[in-house]
Design an enzyme around this catalytic site. Structure first.
Site, PDB file in Angstrom:
ATOM      1  N   GLU A 238       0.896  -1.168   0.000  1.00 21.91           N
ATOM      2  CA  GLU A 238       0.000   0.000   0.000  1.00 21.91           C
ATOM      3  C   GLU A 238       0.925   1.207   0.000  1.00 21.91           C
ATOM      4  OE1 GLU A 238      -1.454   3.038   1.157  1.00 21.91           O
ATOM      5  OE2 GLU A 238      -2.298   2.213   3.000  1.00 21.91           O
ATOM      6  N   CYS A 272      -1.790   8.691   3.051  1.00 24.40           N
ATOM      7  CA  CYS A 272      -1.514   8.178   1.707  1.00 24.40           C
ATOM      8  C   CYS A 272      -2.608   8.580   0.720  1.00 24.40           C
ATOM      9  CB  CYS A 272      -1.374   6.657   1.746  1.00 24.40           C
ATOM     10  SG  CYS A 272      -2.753   5.873   2.557  1.00 24.40           S
TER      11      CYS A 272
HETATM   12  N1  LIG Z   1       1.371   5.071   2.000  1.00 24.20           N
HETATM   13  C1  LIG Z   1       1.574   5.684   3.160  1.00 24.20           C
HETATM   14  O1  LIG Z   1       0.756   5.623   4.062  1.00 24.20           O
HETATM   15  C2  LIG Z   1       2.874   6.400   3.388  1.00 24.20           C
HETATM   16  C3  LIG Z   1       3.389   6.445   4.677  1.00 24.20           C
HETATM   17  C4  LIG Z   1       4.613   7.098   4.892  1.00 24.20           C
HETATM   18  C5  LIG Z   1       5.253   7.692   3.821  1.00 24.20           C
HETATM   19  N2  LIG Z   1       4.690   7.644   2.583  1.00 24.20           N
HETATM   20  C6  LIG Z   1       5.336   8.297   1.429  1.00 24.20           C
HETATM   21  O2  LIG Z   1       6.716   8.405   1.673  1.00 24.20           O
HETATM   22  C7  LIG Z   1       7.151   9.754   1.532  1.00 24.20           C
HETATM   23  C8  LIG Z   1       8.261  10.111   2.404  1.00 24.20           C
HETATM   24  O3  LIG Z   1       8.179   9.509   3.683  1.00 24.20           O
HETATM   25  P1  LIG Z   1       9.556   8.987   4.251  1.00 24.20           P
HETATM   26  O4  LIG Z   1      10.549  10.109   4.135  1.00 24.20           O
HETATM   27  O5  LIG Z   1       9.380   8.334   5.591  1.00 24.20           O
HETATM   28  O6  LIG Z   1       9.808   7.883   3.140  1.00 24.20           O
HETATM   29  P2  LIG Z   1      10.791   6.686   3.046  1.00 24.20           P
HETATM   30  O7  LIG Z   1      10.651   6.224   1.654  1.00 24.20           O
HETATM   31  O8  LIG Z   1      12.151   7.012   3.548  1.00 24.20           O
HETATM   32  O9  LIG Z   1      10.186   5.635   4.104  1.00 24.20           O
HETATM   33  C9  LIG Z   1       8.855   5.200   4.033  1.00 24.20           C
HETATM   34  C10 LIG Z   1       8.669   4.086   5.059  1.00 24.20           C
HETATM   35  O10 LIG Z   1       9.457   2.971   4.701  1.00 24.20           O
HETATM   36  C11 LIG Z   1      10.305   2.537   5.757  1.00 24.20           C
HETATM   37  N3  LIG Z   1      11.556   2.156   5.122  1.00 24.20           N
HETATM   38  C12 LIG Z   1      12.479   2.992   4.581  1.00 24.20           C
HETATM   39  N4  LIG Z   1      13.485   2.274   4.025  1.00 24.20           N
HETATM   40  C13 LIG Z   1      13.185   0.967   4.237  1.00 24.20           C
HETATM   41  C14 LIG Z   1      13.848  -0.267   3.901  1.00 24.20           C
HETATM   42  N5  LIG Z   1      15.005  -0.294   3.219  1.00 24.20           N
HETATM   43  N6  LIG Z   1      13.260  -1.424   4.272  1.00 24.20           N
HETATM   44  C15 LIG Z   1      12.093  -1.424   4.948  1.00 24.20           C
HETATM   45  N7  LIG Z   1      11.426  -0.288   5.293  1.00 24.20           N
HETATM   46  C16 LIG Z   1      11.974   0.886   4.934  1.00 24.20           C
HETATM   47  C17 LIG Z   1      10.433   3.717   6.678  1.00 24.20           C
HETATM   48  O11 LIG Z   1      10.575   3.268   8.023  1.00 24.20           O
HETATM   49  C18 LIG Z   1       9.109   4.448   6.473  1.00 24.20           C
HETATM   50  O12 LIG Z   1       8.121   3.935   7.360  1.00 24.20           O
HETATM   51  C19 LIG Z   1       5.935  10.558   1.836  1.00 24.20           C
HETATM   52  O13 LIG Z   1       6.061  11.834   1.279  1.00 24.20           O
HETATM   53  C20 LIG Z   1       4.867   9.711   1.194  1.00 24.20           C
HETATM   54  O14 LIG Z   1       4.869   9.953  -0.173  1.00 24.20           O
HETATM   55  C21 LIG Z   1       3.544   7.000   2.355  1.00 24.20           C
HETATM   56  O1  LIG Z   2      -2.052   6.655   5.090  1.00 27.22           O
HETATM   57  C1  LIG Z   2      -2.456   5.539   4.971  1.00 27.22           C
HETATM   58  C2  LIG Z   2      -3.724   4.982   5.529  1.00 27.22           C
HETATM   59  C3  LIG Z   2      -4.738   6.022   5.804  1.00 27.22           C
HETATM   60  C4  LIG Z   2      -6.092   5.462   6.169  1.00 27.22           C
HETATM   61  O2  LIG Z   2      -6.263   4.252   6.405  1.00 27.22           O
HETATM   62  O3  LIG Z   2      -7.004   6.258   6.224  1.00 27.22           O
END
Ligand SMILES: NC(=O)c1ccc[n+]([C@@H]2O[C@H](COP(=O)([O-])OP(=O)(O)OC[C@H]3O[C@@H](n4cnc5c(N)ncnc54)[C@H](O)[C@@H]3O)[C@@H](O)[C@H]2O)c1
Ligand SMILES: O=CCCC(=O)O
Length: 470
Positions: A238, A272
């Protein structure tokens, strides 16, 4: 009442700071040890009845509700979201446990009509094995329960890895899951901070782990998918979105404003499915921009523990820096900043605060057209026709959430069916409910969490092919 701190917790034992492996609190992030504990537990857990697992899930749900105030406080302290939002997340997170308690008993197989009348085929669904559950920092409780609720209901055991920024809510959940009666080794938690790549890779490569579910960025999702290729683990991803929020000329302005505030400002814009590109039809553009801006001016920004605060800080510094970069880039492409636009310290508070920002005259060339802002920044794009807005919304690599605001039902159906996304909100700014199959298409990933489909991510189908000739 003054601002609350950890010393205000009713149950001090909910605050834990070490990893949790095989029912013991541990210092180091030991993936092998956690995977072995989960693997050993799986041998007996898979044989428990679905009714028993449902009872444990319901007990866990009850404990979340009983301890909602403590859980919300821990969440606000580690993530920054307001206490009201944190309480909302506790309830939302708990609802997955209740939901999957019900689903545990509904994993029916089927009897398949056969071409050969001397044969019968039946199918059964069985738990896939140990699941690695990797949760993000934006919903540190709900993303754990959404995954673990489904995994445990299916009969899988788990190694959970919370985000390095927000481990505490996950550890409090481990305390409650144990108290609910889940057997030793069912829920293991490994912590990371500076070693996330090593831990992520070890989870992907472990032969004992059969399933991996990740919520986070598309960048990391792709990395994990490549690391899982060697063991062909079943994956649920996701990932990032770029939600369009489309306001048509026929919309009610109050509905549009209310939905936009919810879709944009929940968790300070860090969800997200946050409204990323706000497309507003020509005739309603100015009126909507004005009404929305007036409403945003009333939103109090500050310490999430203070009464009346609607927008808390961002979770980390790089999020503020990224948003400022997006604002400057938009300006360089002709956008006007009609509200906010800068990092600031409300009441001299320390923390990663950004002024709620409204940008008008957005150009398609701006970075936010293709990238998630993940911040309380409203970017208003103008459009003329339904065809034009559909072409623009679908011209991105991702497709998670979307929102349309219209009073025209035929248009609602046309647009909802044409959008390349996993979820469409209509006259609402929220897509979150335990019964909704949550997930995306394209580079927003695959698999669904919650809903009737969520448990299937943790099950595999076995068919039994019988000769019944007498
Ligand atoms: N889909 C979501 O709910 C969601 C949540 C957090 C961040 N994001 C996206 O990520 C962007 C930046 O957030 P960020 O700076 O934390 O991003 P990031 O890409 O550095 O990390 C995203 C997540 O992945 C985990 N992660 C990072 N590297 C990993 C690895 N090698 N193996 C396993 N897990 C790893 C981190 O702990 C974090 O929870 C946001 O702007 C958004 O676009 C999306
Ligand atoms: O950001 C990810 C999940 C958000 C939600 O479940 O509403």
């Amino acid at each position: 009442m003054g601002l609350r701190t950890l010393s205000d917790l009713h149950r001090k034992d909910l605050f834990q700071s070490k990893g949790f492996i095989n029912d013991e609190w541990m210092g180091a992030a030991d993936v092998d040890h956690a995977a072995e504990a989960a693997h050993t537990a799986f041998k007996s857990f898979k044989k428990t009845s679905a009714r028993q697992r449902a009872k444990w899930l319901r007990k866990w749900y009850d404990l979340c509700i009983e301890n909602a105030d403590d859980l919300a406080l821990i969440l606000t302290l580690e993530n920054g979201k307001t206490l009201a939002e944190a309480k909302g997340e506790v309830l939302y997170g708990a609802s997955f446990l209740d939901w999957f308690a019900g689903e545990a008993e509904r994993t029916h197989g089927e009897l398949i009509p056969t071409a050969n009348l001397n044969q019968r085929i039946i199918t059964m669904k069985q738990p896939i094995g140990v699941a690695a559950l990797l949760a993000p920092w934006n919903f540190p409780i709900a993303m754990i329960t959404r995954k673990a609720g489904a995994a445990f209901a299916a009969g899988c055991t788990a190694v959970v890895k919370p985000a390095g920024e927000t481990p505490l809510s996950c550890l409090a959940q481990a305390v409650l899951a144990k108290e609910a009666g889940f057997p030793k080794g069912c829920m293991n938690v490994v912590l990371t901070l500076n070693n996330v790549s090593e831990v992520g890779e070890a989870l992907c490569k472990s032969k004992l782990i059969k399933k991996l579910s990740f919520t986070g960025s598309t960048r990391v999702g792709k990395l994990l998918a490549s690391q899982c290729a060697g063991s062909l683990k079943k994956l649920s991803l996701e990932l990032g979105g770029n939600s369009p929020f489309i306001v048509f000329d026929d919309a009610k302005i109050e509905t549009a404003v209310e939905a936009c505030i919810m879709a944009k400002f929940r968790n300070s814009g860090q969800t997200c499915v946050t409204a990323n590109r706000i497309f507003v039809q020509d005739k309603i553009y100015d009126a909507f921009a004005e009404a929305l801006t007036e409403k945003i001016k009333t939103l109090k920004v500050g310490d999430g523990r203070e009464d009346g605060v609607f927008v808390g800080p961002m979770t980390h510094e790089r999020a503020v820096e990224k948003a400022i970069g997006h604002i400057n880039d938009a300006k360089s492409h002709g956008a006007s900043v009609i509200l906010g636009g800068e990092a600031f310290q409300p009441n001299n508070l320390k923390g990663y605060f950004l002024q709620p920002t409204v940008l008008t005259n957005m150009s398609e060339k701006a970075l936010t057209t293709r990238e998630e802002v993940f911040a309380p920044v409203v970017a208003l794009y103008r459009f003329k026709t339904e065809e034009e807005v559909l072409e623009k919304t679908n011209a991105v690599d991702v497709g998670l959430g979307s929102f349309i605001i219209t009073e025209n039902m035929p248009r609602m159906w046309r647009v909802a069916e044409a959008l390349e996304v996993g979820m469409v909100g209509v006259n609402i700014g929220l897509l979150s409910a335990s019964e909704n199959p949550f997930g995306g298409v394209k580079e927003s990933g695959y698999g669904r969490e919650g809903g009737r489909q969520g448990i299937d991510e943790y099950l595999q189908i076995k068919s039994i092919f019988m000769n019944v000739a007498s």
